[in-house]
Design a protein around this motif. Structure first.
Motif, PDB file in Angstrom:
ATOM      1  N   GLY A 147      -9.236   7.379  -9.453  1.00  0.00           N
ATOM      2  CA  GLY A 147      -9.088   7.918  -8.110  1.00  0.00           C
ATOM      3  C   GLY A 147      -9.488   9.376  -8.061  1.00  0.00           C
ATOM      4  O   GLY A 147      -9.111  10.161  -8.945  1.00  0.00           O
TER       5      GLY A 147
ATOM      6  N   GLU B  63     -10.412   1.790 -13.152  1.00  0.00           N
ATOM      7  CA  GLU B  63     -10.566   2.510 -11.903  1.00  0.00           C
ATOM      8  C   GLU B  63     -10.092   3.959 -12.040  1.00  0.00           C
ATOM      9  O   GLU B  63      -9.143   4.245 -12.790  1.00  0.00           O
ATOM     10  CB  GLU B  63      -9.780   1.826 -10.781  1.00  0.00           C
TER      11      GLU B  63
ATOM     12  N   ARG C 145     -16.639   3.712 -11.336  1.00  0.00           N
ATOM     13  CA  ARG C 145     -17.202   4.438 -10.208  1.00  0.00           C
ATOM     14  C   ARG C 145     -18.324   5.337 -10.689  1.00  0.00           C
ATOM     15  O   ARG C 145     -18.116   6.214 -11.539  1.00  0.00           O
ATOM     16  CB  ARG C 145     -16.124   5.269  -9.524  1.00  0.00           C
TER      17      ARG C 145
ATOM     18  N   GLU D 245      -7.060   6.060  -2.372  1.00  0.00           N
ATOM     19  CA  GLU D 245      -7.532   6.367  -3.727  1.00  0.00           C
ATOM     20  C   GLU D 245      -6.488   6.020  -4.775  1.00  0.00           C
ATOM     21  O   GLU D 245      -6.827   5.569  -5.871  1.00  0.00           O
ATOM     22  CB  GLU D 245      -7.906   7.844  -3.822  1.00  0.00           C
TER      23      GLU D 245
ATOM     24  N   ASP E  93      -4.174   3.653  -4.316  1.00  0.00           N
ATOM     25  CA  ASP E  93      -4.135   2.187  -4.321  1.00  0.00           C
ATOM     26  C   ASP E  93      -5.244   1.620  -5.188  1.00  0.00           C
ATOM     27  O   ASP E  93      -5.063   0.589  -5.848  1.00  0.00           O
ATOM     28  CB  ASP E  93      -4.268   1.654  -2.896  1.00  0.00           C
ATOM     29  N   ARG E  94      -6.401   2.274  -5.190  1.00  0.00           N
ATOM     30  CA  ARG E  94      -7.511   1.817  -6.021  1.00  0.00           C
ATOM     31  C   ARG E  94      -7.134   1.814  -7.502  1.00  0.00           C
ATOM     32  O   ARG E  94      -7.437   0.867  -8.244  1.00  0.00           O
ATOM     33  CB  ARG E  94      -8.731   2.722  -5.795  1.00  0.00           C
TER      34      ARG E  94
ATOM     35  N   SER F  12       0.830  -1.199   0.000  1.00  0.00           N
ATOM     36  CA  SER F  12       0.000   0.000   0.000  1.00  0.00           C
ATOM     37  C   SER F  12       0.874   1.263   0.000  1.00  0.00           C
ATOM     38  O   SER F  12       1.930   1.313   0.640  1.00  0.00           O
ATOM     39  CB  SER F  12      -0.924   0.010   1.214  1.00  0.00           C
TER      40      SER F  12
END
Length: 469
Positions: A265, A263, A305, A79, A81-82, A74
């Motif tokens: 962030g 993804e 998202r 955000e 990491d996402r 991590s």
């Protein structure tokens, strides 16, 4: 014959520095990648045969390869990491690009401090600022840690020397265009220098199992500066997006060898630094006690998202022969298309001779076709000076024939709207499972969608209803 063979062998050839395409003559534009001015001369390669050599590691069945060495760690910023797919993988090289002032250095300095620990040192190398300038930013955002090392270098050999001295687990290079190698001709930031510096840092990362974050500049068009080979060499490419006049910042994955590129962030840039937003929909909405004409809500998908965004429109009488068409956060071509559909298919004639302004709230950019229905309803609401019903969202793509087409992720969009308290939705046909307590109206065309406008308060009624009267 010997002289002719010798001249043929020494004939120069040309190669594109962006994609590597080769040709026997110079061209101004590469026919492979369509880039201008990238074809350069280089020596004709000699025909050689490579003999088999000693292998460094024996080939083993893929099931016996230890995958624990590629476990992501991590960054301390959820955000990020996402977007990365769980964190930074040892030996991975990540290229972060974005416009000047968007917040790249602030975010990476925060990552450098949060990922530093007793077992994992972090080395932050700056080539654009002095060490004291970076220290001032670190004090402002609270990025001070005893295991975070800082160096201001522009020489590649000195950077490699810092790696031997510090032995970091994470290297942040800000930026790759400012570092140069004395063994390569050319100024810092040139194609040859960027290729050499990136190659040396990538080799060091793979050999040491060290994660590396490289900051890259962008061109006027928003593309990553330097040779396209740089994007092929790195493992992950991230684009940092956002309007400098707004607080919202988006980190979008363009390439990711360790995860998906779906993804996104979300971050908020403020005076104290930059923070992740797990629920950014509140930035794109304006809470009002009563609905206002010319506003409509939609749910857009940024990656996977869902985000609820607000579209606003305003129409006023034009004082010039050619009415104005101004947009902010919306594509001008899509807005013009919705105006034509409303006039021809929706029978609204009050838009052609009026100035029209359309925008989004919070600096979000809506480019997907799923926002067409919200844009059309906002324009119709502004033209008739009639507000849409409260707690209503509109989702759907509008075609030139006036039909409302299906879009992807309708169920996820409806779930997000229901979570934020919206009770009504306009969607295309067959939306799938609907959240409990939410009323969904399926519309087939723009005429069905316009019926949600209260008739008693319409100022410019559609021609279709006038004909019926």
């Amino acid at each position: 014959m010997a002289a002719r063979a010798k001249s043929t062998k020494e004939r120069p050839s040309y190669r594109c520095t962006e994609c590597g395409w080769q040709t026997a003559k110079w061209l101004g534009r590469c026919p492979e990648c369509q880039a201008w001015g990238t074809v350069e001369e280089y020596g004709a390669p000699a025909v050689r045969t490579t003999a088999p050599g000693r292998v460094t590691t024996s080939a083993v069945p893929i099931g016996q390869v230890d995958g624990r060495q590629a476990t992501a760690r991590s960054t301390g910023v959820p955000e990020l990491d996402r977007v990365l797919g769980g964190g930074l993988v040892p030996g991975a090289v990540v290229l972060v690009a974005g416009e000047p002032g968007v917040g790249k250095s602030t975010l990476l300095l925060d990552v450098a401090a949060k990922s530093a620990s007793d077992e994992h040192r972090t080395l932050y190398v700056t080539g654009e600022e002095s060490a004291s300038q970076v220290r001032l930013r670190a004090d402002r955002i609270g990025a001070i840690d005893d295991h975070l090392y800082l160096a201001a270098e522009t020489d590649l050999a000195a950077v490699l020397g810092h790696l031997d001295a510090v032995k970091p687990s994470l290297l942040i290079m800000d930026s790759v265009q400012t570092v140069a190698s004395p063994e390569i001709d050319g100024a810092p930031g040139g194609m040859a220098q960027v290729r050499e510096v990136a190659g040396a840092l990538i080799r060091a990362s793979k050999e040491r199992g060290m994660s590396t974050l490289l900051v890259g500049h962008v061109t006027k068009d928003g593309a990553i500066a330097g040779p396209r080979l740089l994007e092929h060499l790195v493992d992950v490419v991230l684009h940092f997006e956002g309007d400098r006049h707004a607080r919202l910042r988006l980190v979008r994955g363009v390439k990711n060898r360790y995860g998906t590129t779906d993804e996104v962030g979300c971050f908020e840039l403020h005076d104290e630094g930059i923070t992740g937003l797990a629920d950014p929909s509140g930035l794109f909405l304006t809470r009002r006690a009563e609905p206002v004409p010319g506003t409509c809500l939609t749910v857009t998908l940024e990656g996977r998202r869902p985000l609820v965004a607000e579209v606003q429109a305003l129409t006023v009488d034009s004082q010039i022969p050619s009415p104005r068409r101004t947009t902010s956060g919306l594509e001008t071509s899509r807005v013009s298309m919705m105006l034509a559909v409303l006039e021809q298919r929706g029978r609204i004639s009050a838009l052609g001779k009026r100035d029209i302004y359309s925008a989004t709230v919070g600096g979000v950019k809506l480019s997907e076709p799923a926002a067409d229905l919200a844009v059309a309803l906002a324009l119709a609401s502004a033209a008739s000076d009639t507000p849409l019903p409260k707690n209503l969202v509109a989702i759907g793509e509008v075609g030139l024939a006036g039909e409302v087409r299906r879009v992807t992720g309708v169920q996820r969009r409806l779930s997000e709207a229901h979570r934020l308290g919206f009770t009504h939705a306009l969607v295309p046909g067959d939306p799938g499972r609907v959240p409990d307590g939410m009323k969904v109206l399926e519309v087939a065309d723009i005429g069905d969608a316009l019926r949600v406008l209260p008739r008693s308060r319409r100022r410019d009624a559609p021609r279709e209803e006038e004909d019926r009267r």
